[in-house]
Design an enzyme around this catalytic site. Structure first.
Site, PDB file in Angstrom:
ATOM      1  N   ARG A  77     -33.102  17.278  12.483  1.00  9.86           N
ATOM      2  CA  ARG A  77     -32.529  18.014  11.339  1.00  9.86           C
ATOM      3  C   ARG A  77     -32.856  17.320  10.023  1.00  9.86           C
ATOM      4  O   ARG A  77     -33.230  17.963   9.039  1.00  9.86           O
ATOM      5  CB  ARG A  77     -31.022  18.169  11.507  1.00  9.86           C
ATOM      6  CG  ARG A  77     -30.645  19.164  12.588  1.00  9.86           C
ATOM      7  CD  ARG A  77     -29.187  19.569  12.509  1.00  9.86           C
ATOM      8  NE  ARG A  77     -28.283  18.458  12.644  1.00  9.86           N
ATOM      9  CZ  ARG A  77     -27.485  18.242  13.694  1.00  9.86           C
ATOM     10  NH1 ARG A  77     -27.482  19.099  14.691  1.00  9.86           N
ATOM     11  NH2 ARG A  77     -26.682  17.211  13.742  1.00  9.86           N
TER      12      ARG A  77
ATOM     13  N   LEU B 279     -35.270  19.023  19.184  1.00  7.27           N
ATOM     14  CA  LEU B 279     -34.096  19.778  19.604  1.00  7.27           C
ATOM     15  C   LEU B 279     -33.265  20.114  18.368  1.00  7.27           C
ATOM     16  O   LEU B 279     -33.125  19.276  17.478  1.00  7.27           O
ATOM     17  CB  LEU B 279     -33.255  18.964  20.588  1.00  7.27           C
ATOM     18  CG  LEU B 279     -33.915  18.600  21.906  1.00  7.27           C
ATOM     19  CD1 LEU B 279     -33.028  17.650  22.695  1.00  7.27           C
ATOM     20  CD2 LEU B 279     -34.220  19.836  22.720  1.00  7.27           C
TER      21      LEU B 279
ATOM     22  N   THR C  59     -30.154  20.226  18.003  1.00  4.76           N
ATOM     23  CA  THR C  59     -28.942  19.411  17.914  1.00  4.76           C
ATOM     24  C   THR C  59     -29.237  17.956  17.575  1.00  4.76           C
ATOM     25  O   THR C  59     -28.309  17.168  17.401  1.00  4.76           O
ATOM     26  CB  THR C  59     -28.168  19.468  19.244  1.00  4.76           C
ATOM     27  OG1 THR C  59     -29.046  19.061  20.294  1.00  4.76           O
ATOM     28  CG2 THR C  59     -27.640  20.868  19.509  1.00  4.76           C
ATOM     29  N   CYS C  60     -30.496  17.586  17.466  1.00  4.96           N
ATOM     30  CA  CYS C  60     -30.901  16.205  17.199  1.00  4.96           C
ATOM     31  C   CYS C  60     -30.789  15.899  15.707  1.00  4.96           C
ATOM     32  O   CYS C  60     -31.404  16.573  14.881  1.00  4.96           O
ATOM     33  CB  CYS C  60     -32.336  15.998  17.690  1.00  4.96           C
ATOM     34  SG  CYS C  60     -33.069  14.427  17.210  1.00  4.96           S
ATOM     35  N   ASP C  61     -30.001  14.874  15.348  1.00  4.42           N
ATOM     36  CA  ASP C  61     -29.828  14.508  13.944  1.00  4.42           C
ATOM     37  C   ASP C  61     -31.147  14.143  13.275  1.00  4.42           C
ATOM     38  O   ASP C  61     -31.398  14.528  12.138  1.00  4.42           O
ATOM     39  CB  ASP C  61     -28.850  13.341  13.803  1.00  4.42           C
ATOM     40  CG  ASP C  61     -27.411  13.748  14.029  1.00  4.42           C
ATOM     41  OD1 ASP C  61     -27.093  14.951  13.911  1.00  4.42           O
ATOM     42  OD2 ASP C  61     -26.591  12.857  14.339  1.00  4.42           O
TER      43      ASP C  61
END
Length: 111
Positions: A16, A9, A11-13
């Site tokens: 990223r 995703l 938005t997943c740290d």
């Protein structure tokens, strides 16, 4: 240069961080947002074969918010219904797949 597919995703740290580290290590990363571009049953199958029920993140907020019916569903049905419950990231090449973003996974991809 290795071409990798990173399933996760945006938005997943962890996703990223993994993407950034893999690109810095010289890998070409194709990101696949499992929520915006859901995987087909055929695309889920190799991941399920490799990781089984470890593919479900039972520590996540998404998991805690699921109803009992979904919590007791087969893993493939659960992931197709709620792809955000997938443990992330899954990183795949033609030769191997890894799950998560810990020291062992970083070493496996030289990132």
């Amino acid at each position: 240069m290795t071409v990798l597919t990173l399933y996760g995703l945006p938005t997943c740290d962890s996703c990223r961080k993994a993407r950034k580290a893999l690109e810095a290590a010289g890998h070409k990363v194709q990101f696949r947002d499992v929520r915006a571009q859901p995987l087909s049953a055929d695309e889920w199958q190799p991941l399920l074969t490799e990781f089984g029920d470890r593919l479900v993140n039972r520590q996540s907020q998404t998991w805690r918010n699921l109803n009992d019916y979904l919590k007791h569903a087969e893993v493939d049905a659960l992931l197709e219904a709620q792809p955000a419950v997938m443990k992330r990231p899954v990183i795949a090449s033609d030769a191997r797949m890894t799950l998560g973003w810990d020291d062992e996974v970083r070493a496996a991809w030289d990132a």
